[in-house]
Design an enzyme around this catalytic site. Structure first.
Site, mmCIF file in Angstrom:
data_model
loop_
_atom_site.group_PDB
_atom_site.id
_atom_site.type_symbol
_atom_site.label_atom_id
_atom_site.label_comp_id
_atom_site.label_asym_id
_atom_site.label_seq_id
_atom_site.Cartn_x
_atom_site.Cartn_y
_atom_site.Cartn_z
ATOM 1 N N ALA A 38 0.828 -1.209 0.000
ATOM 2 C CA ALA A 38 0.000 0.000 0.000
ATOM 3 C C ALA A 38 0.868 1.268 0.000
ATOM 4 O O ALA A 38 1.859 1.330 -0.730
ATOM 5 C CB ALA A 38 -0.978 -0.050 1.164
ATOM 6 N N CYS A 39 0.503 2.250 0.798
ATOM 7 C CA CYS A 39 1.153 3.567 0.747
ATOM 8 C C CYS A 39 2.588 3.542 1.255
ATOM 9 O O CYS A 39 3.305 4.533 1.131
ATOM 10 C CB CYS A 39 0.347 4.588 1.541
ATOM 11 S SG CYS A 39 -1.267 4.918 0.816
#
Lengths: 380, 380
Positions: free
Chosen positions: B164-165
């Site tokens: 993810a981020c």
């Protein structure tokens, strides 16, 4: 974690244990062909006019002889049989689950993770890192590895990686680097491969190739505990190719705004893949062997990725420098088909107990990308 | 490749260069709200009876004040604007491409890769490994990293990873381990984040959060060449959470055999994510600092992931032990929104030229998983 100030000693890696699981549902070639041919017959009848006009290609029929000759596969274990054989779907039936339920792929992975931890006598809380290394993960986020980390009670780090049928050995390679660099002491590499959701069972050239299975490898820093396998070296190399391609992914929704009928498939030019991989994979394994000074005659066994029995024959011969035998390069293809990256770990676990301390083997996996991973290991 | 027999010296890592690219198409909050509200109005009119009967929830309206207050975002750069604003789609328009064309996400990545290589004066053939580290990759196989490896003319290895981020800093962490272990000398970590294909622009709570951008980090073994940034240490940690979830993936086709209407969304409990991440992320950064003996007052700057301006304020204060300023923890949120893992690299590149040799900074990224990555770097 690591620091420039730490003592500059190198931890070496061992494979402490492995685990695998293949689901109990089995589809024989005869069952698969009956379903596929029923689909083909119905399709051709429904599109008879368009086929006659040359607008739609006729769907060719399959046969058990064709499958056995093309691949050496006799049957495959699958997560959910009825949906794959149902000619209205040709896809496993998997009910969507709520957020509070364990996810399908994490549950599948845990079937291999638990025996790997049990064999090592490890509690999940002792694991520093969890890598999910598989052809695909079932969601964008949260990471499947993060869910598995939570399920085993580990509190360190986790991430997901993909490199098709070689994913597990890419995970092993990274785990080896992380242990050698001092970042971690115990890493679990899980490969839950649900390939029957990626396969296109309506295409004759590929409908038979994949089965489902999960594997796990527990890689640890050598702390002097007996048992397991020394990791003598790991190596990976890639060469880009479009000859084996699965375009299913998060931008399909954007592609369908332009072409509402866009449906990514599983595209394979089997002859080109065969030719390319049979050339490339042995070079990667031999490069590893050369760099650690391992002569072919000193390699007791090669555990190869299982995709095609002729490929196993040729790659084994090129790595080992001698003809393949059932003993020096065993096959599990007949029973499981191609289970993507879990295949090489299953092959190792099913065919390594007879080896003696000091004996050395090569794991080698190859697939789409192309990506090739190799590991040299020695029984302790 | 590595071997147990090699000389046991540890290569240290440097960030040789970075690159980023944000597409020229910009959507302001006003444009986004106009489109979203037109969608909401039409939906509510078309479902007026069902809404009145309580069978379908009314779609709430959005506003520029709501977005600015909730996030601090003023606009975002996007790969394809017209489709996102078209209330019949609310998704970018991306024409499907043939196998002989460069793929959308590889092309997007190359916009950041090229400047990173140029700044370092490196030819792609000098790169040992390519890691694509992003929230999602557009296909199952061949690996996007493998395509990029081919585009730059590298002949080593490549793999794709997701967290993810925080993906880019997980990539940096692995690159650091691989260089320290002796497996590689030069690794390119690419983060092509096309988040507008993952976002659900019909949901008020998330329709504004993401923008698109690509970043690249060239990580090298320190060979004595001046310039770049010493990597003093890297660290990652995860804690599982379902509070930010995107279930788009390869098993959806199997889930739809059971529930034909199954549509994975983007589900976020923003308050819980805020609370959890503001607690967790600083602990990971502080753990890294403690392990390398870096005091908060010695940290000149924190480059933080950009998701929410209050989150940046609070995490900066907890890492630095002092109030956040525009100088000690800069923000690029207003202009770009949350561009997932490329955000921390863009933030670093846009806000590091003024720093002096010997000055130290912390990169910290956090997101779904949860996964948190941190890196301590010092200007050379």
């Amino acid at each position: 974690m690591d620091s420039r100030d730490e003592a500059e000693t190198v931890q070496t890696s061992i494979i402490r244990s492995t685990g695998f699981w293949a689901p109990p549902d089995v589809i024989t070639n005869a069952e698969l062909v009956a379903s596929y041919n029923a689909y083909a017959k119905r399709f051709n009848e429904e599109h008879a006019d368009a086929i006659a006009a040359g607008d739609v290609p006729e769907v060719p029929f399959s046969s058990t002889d064709f499958i056995a000759n093309a691949s050496g596969i006799e049957r495959r274990h699958v997560l959910e049989k009825s949906g794959i054989l149902d000619i209205d779907h040709l896809v496993p039936r998997i009910p969507p689950r709520g957020f509070d339920d364990i996810s399908v792929q994490a549950e599948f992975a845990m079937r291999a993770v638990k025996p790997a931890l049990e064999k090592a006598g490890r509690d999940g809380s002792e694991i520093d890192g969890v890598i999910v290394a598989s052809s695909a993960q079932q969601r964008n986020f949260p990471g499947l590895s993060c869910e598995i980390q939570n399920l085993i009670g580990a509190t360190g780090w986790s991430f997901d990686l993909t490199m098709a049928c070689a994913s597990a050995l890419y995970g092993l390679n990274i785990a080896n680097a992380m242990i050698r660099s001092g970042q971690a002491k115990r890493i679990l590499v899980c490969s839950p491969e649900i390939m029957t959701c990626i396969n296109v069972h309506s295409r004759r050239d590929v409908h038979f190739i994949f089965g489902d299975a999960a594997s796990a490898i527990l890689v640890e820093a050598d702390d002097g505990t007996p048992g397991g396998w020394d990791v003598l070296g790991t190596h990976t190399q890639n060469k880009f190719s479009n000859h084996l391609r699965s375009d299913y992914g998060f931008i399909n929704i954007a592609e369908r705004t332009v072409d509402p009928d866009y449906t990514p498939g599983l595209d394979q030019d089997g002859h080109k893949v065969f030719k390319d991989v049979v050339s490339f994979a042995p070079v990667v394994a031999r490069d590893l062997m050369a760099q650690i000074g391992l002569e072919p005659e000193a390699v007791h066994r090669a555990w190869l990725h299982q995709a095609n029995i002729r490929m196993v024959d040729m790659i084994a011969k090129r790595i080992l420098g001698r003809d393949r035998t059932l003993e020096n390069a065993p096959s599990i293809l007949e029973e499981y088909g191609n289970t993507s990256s879990s295949s090489v770990v299953m092959n190792f676990e099913k065919n390594s107990e007879d080896m003696k301390p000091g004996e050395t083997g090569i794991m080698c996996a190859y697939g789409a990308g192309y990506g090739v991973g190799a590991a040299a290991i020695r029984k302790r």
